[in-house]
Design a protein around this motif. Structure first.
Motif, PDB file in Angstrom:
ATOM      1  N   LEU A 347       0.853  -1.182   0.000  1.00 29.30           N
ATOM      2  CA  LEU A 347       0.000   0.000   0.000  1.00 29.30           C
ATOM      3  C   LEU A 347       0.892   1.236   0.000  1.00 29.30           C
ATOM      4  O   LEU A 347       1.917   1.271   0.699  1.00 29.30           O
ATOM      5  CB  LEU A 347      -0.904   0.039   1.238  1.00 29.30           C
ATOM      6  CG  LEU A 347      -2.001  -1.017   1.366  1.00 29.30           C
ATOM      7  CD1 LEU A 347      -2.719  -0.858   2.705  1.00 29.30           C
ATOM      8  CD2 LEU A 347      -2.996  -0.918   0.228  1.00 29.30           C
ATOM      9  N   VAL A 348       0.482   2.238  -0.765  1.00 30.99           N
ATOM     10  CA  VAL A 348       1.164   3.535  -0.759  1.00 30.99           C
ATOM     11  C   VAL A 348       0.135   4.558  -0.281  1.00 30.99           C
ATOM     12  O   VAL A 348      -0.918   4.732  -0.905  1.00 30.99           O
ATOM     13  CB  VAL A 348       1.687   3.900  -2.155  1.00 30.99           C
ATOM     14  CG1 VAL A 348       2.449   5.219  -2.103  1.00 30.99           C
ATOM     15  CG2 VAL A 348       2.573   2.791  -2.701  1.00 30.99           C
ATOM     16  N   GLY A 356       3.137  19.376   6.436  1.00 34.37           N
ATOM     17  CA  GLY A 356       2.996  18.989   5.038  1.00 34.37           C
ATOM     18  C   GLY A 356       2.601  17.526   4.897  1.00 34.37           C
ATOM     19  O   GLY A 356       2.092  16.908   5.835  1.00 34.37           O
ATOM     20  N   SER A 357       2.853  16.985   3.722  1.00 34.51           N
ATOM     21  CA  SER A 357       2.467  15.605   3.432  1.00 34.51           C
ATOM     22  C   SER A 357       3.612  14.653   3.764  1.00 34.51           C
ATOM     23  O   SER A 357       4.783  15.023   3.765  1.00 34.51           O
ATOM     24  CB  SER A 357       2.090  15.451   1.959  1.00 34.51           C
ATOM     25  OG  SER A 357       0.956  16.213   1.633  1.00 34.51           O
ATOM     26  N   ARG A 358       3.233  13.408   4.030  1.00 28.54           N
ATOM     27  CA  ARG A 358       4.179  12.298   4.171  1.00 28.54           C
ATOM     28  C   ARG A 358       3.686  11.176   3.273  1.00 28.54           C
ATOM     29  O   ARG A 358       2.487  10.937   3.156  1.00 28.54           O
ATOM     30  CB  ARG A 358       4.271  11.820   5.612  1.00 28.54           C
ATOM     31  CG  ARG A 358       4.828  12.840   6.579  1.00 28.54           C
ATOM     32  CD  ARG A 358       4.745  12.326   7.997  1.00 28.54           C
ATOM     33  NE  ARG A 358       5.503  11.088   8.158  1.00 28.54           N
ATOM     34  CZ  ARG A 358       5.199  10.133   9.046  1.00 28.54           C
ATOM     35  NH1 ARG A 358       4.146  10.267   9.829  1.00 28.54           N
ATOM     36  NH2 ARG A 358       5.947   9.048   9.128  1.00 28.54           N
ATOM     37  N   LEU A 359       4.628  10.487   2.649  1.00 29.04           N
ATOM     38  CA  LEU A 359       4.293   9.386   1.749  1.00 29.04           C
ATOM     39  C   LEU A 359       4.835   8.098   2.355  1.00 29.04           C
ATOM     40  O   LEU A 359       6.044   7.938   2.534  1.00 29.04           O
ATOM     41  CB  LEU A 359       4.901   9.630   0.365  1.00 29.04           C
ATOM     42  CG  LEU A 359       4.404   8.739  -0.769  1.00 29.04           C
ATOM     43  CD1 LEU A 359       2.906   8.887  -0.966  1.00 29.04           C
ATOM     44  CD2 LEU A 359       5.137   9.069  -2.070  1.00 29.04           C
ATOM     45  N   LEU A 360       3.939   7.176   2.677  1.00 26.21           N
ATOM     46  CA  LEU A 360       4.286   5.947   3.381  1.00 26.21           C
ATOM     47  C   LEU A 360       4.054   4.738   2.469  1.00 26.21           C
ATOM     48  O   LEU A 360       3.088   4.707   1.710  1.00 26.21           O
ATOM     49  CB  LEU A 360       3.448   5.797   4.647  1.00 26.21           C
ATOM     50  CG  LEU A 360       3.462   6.968   5.629  1.00 26.21           C
ATOM     51  CD1 LEU A 360       2.488   6.708   6.774  1.00 26.21           C
ATOM     52  CD2 LEU A 360       4.865   7.216   6.148  1.00 26.21           C
ATOM     53  N   ARG A 364       0.358  -4.927   2.709  1.00 24.91           N
ATOM     54  CA  ARG A 364      -1.094  -4.811   2.525  1.00 24.91           C
ATOM     55  C   ARG A 364      -1.863  -4.959   3.830  1.00 24.91           C
ATOM     56  O   ARG A 364      -3.037  -4.586   3.896  1.00 24.91           O
ATOM     57  CB  ARG A 364      -1.578  -5.863   1.511  1.00 24.91           C
ATOM     58  CG  ARG A 364      -1.222  -5.510   0.081  1.00 24.91           C
ATOM     59  CD  ARG A 364      -1.448  -6.680  -0.867  1.00 24.91           C
ATOM     60  NE  ARG A 364      -2.834  -7.044  -1.014  1.00 24.91           N
ATOM     61  CZ  ARG A 364      -3.611  -6.712  -2.033  1.00 24.91           C
ATOM     62  NH1 ARG A 364      -3.140  -5.953  -3.006  1.00 24.91           N
ATOM     63  NH2 ARG A 364      -4.858  -7.121  -2.104  1.00 24.91           N
ATOM     64  N   ASP A 365      -1.219  -5.476   4.876  1.00 27.57           N
ATOM     65  CA  ASP A 365      -1.876  -5.550   6.178  1.00 27.57           C
ATOM     66  C   ASP A 365      -1.513  -4.375   7.077  1.00 27.57           C
ATOM     67  O   ASP A 365      -1.826  -4.370   8.258  1.00 27.57           O
ATOM     68  CB  ASP A 365      -1.527  -6.867   6.879  1.00 27.57           C
ATOM     69  CG  ASP A 365      -0.028  -7.053   7.057  1.00 27.57           C
ATOM     70  OD1 ASP A 365       0.744  -6.135   6.705  1.00 27.57           O
ATOM     71  OD2 ASP A 365       0.377  -8.127   7.545  1.00 27.57           O
ATOM     72  N   GLY A 366      -0.828  -3.365   6.525  1.00 27.12           N
ATOM     73  CA  GLY A 366      -0.478  -2.174   7.287  1.00 27.12           C
ATOM     74  C   GLY A 366       0.825  -2.271   8.054  1.00 27.12           C
ATOM     75  O   GLY A 366       1.215  -1.297   8.710  1.00 27.12           O
ATOM     76  N   LYS A 367       1.533  -3.376   7.972  1.00 27.74           N
ATOM     77  CA  LYS A 367       2.769  -3.557   8.735  1.00 27.74           C
ATOM     78  C   LYS A 367       3.992  -3.165   7.896  1.00 27.74           C
ATOM     79  O   LYS A 367       3.892  -2.937   6.706  1.00 27.74           O
ATOM     80  CB  LYS A 367       2.883  -5.009   9.195  1.00 27.74           C
ATOM     81  CG  LYS A 367       1.754  -5.451  10.117  1.00 27.74           C
ATOM     82  CD  LYS A 367       1.915  -6.921  10.509  1.00 27.74           C
ATOM     83  CE  LYS A 367       0.782  -7.363  11.425  1.00 27.74           C
ATOM     84  NZ  LYS A 367       0.888  -8.815  11.776  1.00 27.74           N
ATOM     85  N   ASN A 368       5.140  -3.072   8.606  1.00 27.97           N
ATOM     86  CA  ASN A 368       6.431  -2.764   7.972  1.00 27.97           C
ATOM     87  C   ASN A 368       6.372  -1.441   7.212  1.00 27.97           C
ATOM     88  O   ASN A 368       6.725  -1.356   6.030  1.00 27.97           O
ATOM     89  CB  ASN A 368       6.860  -3.901   7.038  1.00 27.97           C
ATOM     90  CG  ASN A 368       7.038  -5.213   7.763  1.00 27.97           C
ATOM     91  OD1 ASN A 368       7.548  -5.247   8.870  1.00 27.97           O
ATOM     92  ND2 ASN A 368       6.609  -6.297   7.142  1.00 27.97           N
ATOM     93  N   GLU A 371       8.929   5.363   5.168  1.00 33.61           N
ATOM     94  CA  GLU A 371       8.586   6.650   4.566  1.00 33.61           C
ATOM     95  C   GLU A 371       9.478   6.918   3.368  1.00 33.61           C
ATOM     96  O   GLU A 371      10.699   6.706   3.419  1.00 33.61           O
ATOM     97  CB  GLU A 371       8.741   7.762   5.595  1.00 33.61           C
ATOM     98  CG  GLU A 371       8.284   9.123   5.098  1.00 33.61           C
ATOM     99  CD  GLU A 371       8.239  10.182   6.183  1.00 33.61           C
ATOM    100  OE1 GLU A 371       7.974  11.353   5.861  1.00 33.61           O
ATOM    101  OE2 GLU A 371       8.482   9.823   7.352  1.00 33.61           O
ATOM    102  N   LEU A 372       8.865   7.375   2.278  1.00 34.58           N
ATOM    103  CA  LEU A 372       9.615   7.744   1.088  1.00 34.58           C
ATOM    104  C   LEU A 372      10.054   9.201   1.182  1.00 34.58           C
ATOM    105  O   LEU A 372       9.338  10.061   1.692  1.00 34.58           O
ATOM    106  CB  LEU A 372       8.768   7.542  -0.167  1.00 34.58           C
ATOM    107  CG  LEU A 372       8.351   6.098  -0.503  1.00 34.58           C
ATOM    108  CD1 LEU A 372       7.569   6.077  -1.808  1.00 34.58           C
ATOM    109  CD2 LEU A 372       9.565   5.190  -0.606  1.00 34.58           C
TER     110      LEU A 372
END
Length: 632
Positions: A347-348, A356-360, A364-368, A371-372
């Motif tokens: 997931l992105v 501001g924004s953060r891009l994570l 798919r289960d929200g783990k690990n 941050e980009l």
């Protein structure tokens, strides 16, 4: 070789444990008898303690005690002497037995050496199987045949040798030429059987023709993206395969590549979920000829699951993973989730914070989560992903902007693994501010329109540079597997643009014609068109999503009144389902104030495209089937 028995006489030693035990007991008894005789003689020489003396009447108690002590001492000496005699006899017997055993072992070793020195040499074992014809019983061996002559010599020697009643000694194998020949015959028979069995299997294989020995397919990936394969491996090399020999049921576009024992069928579009597919390759023959057969395999695709974003102005925003019945679970939550996209394993997510924004990026289960890196301190929007290219793309604007400083709506791409720096798209050496953009499905190419209206294409996997494709007002969508974009030109005409060669043709009208569409979303087999009905004064009186097949046939899927608004329509990867995002009661449905502003109450309706029936209505938007977020 002498046949007389010249072995020396062997001492008569016990040969069994019972005999040895009987001898030991006899020795002990003899020794005990000898000791008894010695003690009896000793008692006869000593005066009796009971003999009367002259002063018998004056014997005191002390003398009686002394006599008793002497008697006890004599008894103790007698017992010690008996025990020593028994021990000595046993040790002597063991020593005699060990000496006899050593003599016997030495004699047997000498006898074996004599036998080996005078025996005939054994028959050498050949490196290849030896096959010997059957000989009738009692027939005379033929001169010149080594195996038969050796067998006859062994028989003559056995007849002339005296019979030994004891037989061969323990642990000494009987080494005779007959045994060696029997072993060779056994090996030859086994190898012959194996050869016959192998030949039999080969003959059966040739008579039956090629068969499927292995099948490889990733059914879960097949419903997510185009380009998945099913590979059939045969049990033998195959003659050349023509694509006309291959059929797939239910019908789906595919390509074929075959080599050696393998036949690969590549699906150029994603497959439907919960569907059994059968692949047949007819009239298949082996590379060396033989009868023809049909190679067949079947596999079933799994049920679909989707991600959907649900915003909550009073709590945390959440991303849910759900099936197509609405049974879901939250996999990620944050105070403000602006947008997200999903790949087959990641997931992105773009989140908003005060600075501001953060891009994570996460599983798919929200783990690990990780941050980009962004180009700077600013805001991110219009997220898209290219799973085939391993890229994420987004529009970026600096937090600090002025008329002559800062970047506004530049297009950025970077690796999903975060191992490279963000790359800003440039046109003519300058960072371009982008109005609208899309990844070309199943590639790393980007199609975009800048604020000057220039339509351009750039492939991030090559250094070919930017390709100009004229002027355009907007990009409606890009078809999967065809490299064809639906683009609205500045004169409001809608065309199908071939991104490979730049050719284009007008988009055909639907039948019946529902008028100009405000948005068009292509899917394998047709398009979804969002149309608005207006009255004579031009005011909207209703909206609808129309399914238009490739042959132009139009069928309404969803219709709403003027009180509601359709925000987006997109299709599942294979075009099996449609997701229609609706904002009900728009007049009383306030916006949520996010960077991507949307009404607070948003619903997503899932429609079965074949039947046109609604399956479920979900609270939320941004279904992972959609390539972009809603544009309102």
């Amino acid at each position: 070789m002498s046949t007389d028995d010249d072995r020396p006489e062997v001492p008569a030693v016990p040969q069994t444990r019972a005999e040895m035990r009987a001898a030991r007991e006899a020795a002990e008894a003899a020794e005990a008898e000898r000791i008894d005789r010695a003690l009896a003689t000793h008692h006869e020489t000593e005066p009796s303690v009971d003999e009367p003396r002259a002063d018998a009447g004056e014997t005191s108690a002390r003398e009686a005690a002394a006599r008793e002590a002497v008697a006890r001492e004599a008894a103790a000496r007698e017992a010690a002497a008996r025990e020593a005699a028994v021990r000595e006899a046993g040790d002597r017997e063991v020593a005699e037995q060990e000496a006899a055993a050593r003599k016997m072992a030495a004699f047997e070793a000498t006898a074996r050496e004599d036998a080996e020195a005078t025996a005939l040499p054994s028959v050498p074992v050949p490196t290849a199987p030896v096959f010997i014809g059957a000989t009738p019983a009692g027939s005379v061996p033929v001169a010149g045949e080594p195996e038969l002559e050796v067998e006859a010599a062994a028989a003559r020697e056995e007849a002339s040798a005296p019979t030994d009643s004891r037989g061969p000694s323990a642990g000494e194998p009987a080494r005779t030429p007959a045994t060696s020949r029997g072993f060779l015959l056994t090996i030859g028979a086994v190898l012959g059987v194996l050869v016959l069995v192998g030949a039999g299997f080969g003959i059966v294989s040739l008579l039956q023709g090629p068969r499927v020995s292995e099948v490889q397919v990733d059914a879960a990936q097949a419903i997510e993206s185009s380009g998945s394969r099913v590979i059939l491996t045969a049990n033998q090399a195959l003659a050349p395969i023509d694509p006309e020999q291959v059929t797939v049921e239910p019908a789906v576009p595919f390509t074929v590549d075959a080599s050696g024992r393998g036949v690969g069928v590549r699906f150029t579009v994603p497959l439907d979920d919960s569907t059994k597919y059968t692949v047949r390759v007819a009239d298949v023959t082996g590379a060396g000829g033989g009868p023809s057969t049909t190679l067949t395999t079947s596999f079933e695709t799994p049920a679909s699951h989707i991600f959907i974003l649900r915003r909550d102005v009073d709590g945390k925003d959440k991303i849910f993973l759900t099936d197509l019945k609405g049974d879901g679970v939250a996999v990620y939550e944050h105070d403000k989730i602006n947008d997200f996209r999903a790949t087959s394993n990641q997931l992105v997510v773009a989140v908003e914070e005060d600075e501001g924004s953060r891009l994570l990026v996460m599983d798919r289960d929200g783990k690990n989560q990780r941050e980009l890196k962004l180009p700077g301190d600013g805001y991110v929007g219009a997220i898209q992903v290219s799973e085939r290219g391993g890229l994420v793309g987004y529009s970026y604007s600096d937090r600090e902007l002025s008329d002559d400083e800062g970047r506004a709506s530049v297009l950025v791409t970077q690796s999903l693994n975060g191992k490279d720096d963000p790359q800003i798209i440039e046109v003519a050496g300058k960072e371009a501010s982008v109005f609208v953009w899309q990844f070309v499905p199943d590639s790393a190419a980007v199609l975009f329109i800048d604020f000057d209206g220039a339509l351009s294409l750039v492939d991030r996997s090559t250094d070919a540079g930017v390709q100009s494709l004229g002027l355009a007002a907007t990009i409606q969508g890009i078809s999967r597997g065809t490299y064809t974009a639906i683009v609205e030109r500045l004169d409001a005409t809608v065309v199908e643009l071939n991104l490979a060669d730049g050719s284009e043709q007008p988009l055909a009208a639907s039948d019946p014609d529902y008028g100009t569409a405000s948005s068009i979303t292509p899917y394998p087999g047709g398009t979804l068109r969002h149309v608005v009905s207006r009255d004579d004064a031009g005011l909207p009186v209703g909206q609808a999503v129309i399914r238009v097949d490739d042959d132009g046939k139009a069928t309404p899927l969803v219709e709403v009144s003027s009180a509601d608004s359709i925000l987006q329509a997109c299709a599942s990867p294979s075009g099996q389902y449609a997701a229609v995002v609706i904002a009900p009661e728009l007049a009383s449905n306030p916006y949520d104030g996010m960077l991507l502003p949307l009404p607070e109450n948003v619903e997503t309706h899932l429609i079965d495209m074949e039947s046109g029936k609604e399956m479920v209505a979900l609270t939320g938007f941004d279904v992972s089937w959609c390539q972009t977020a809603p544009r309102f």
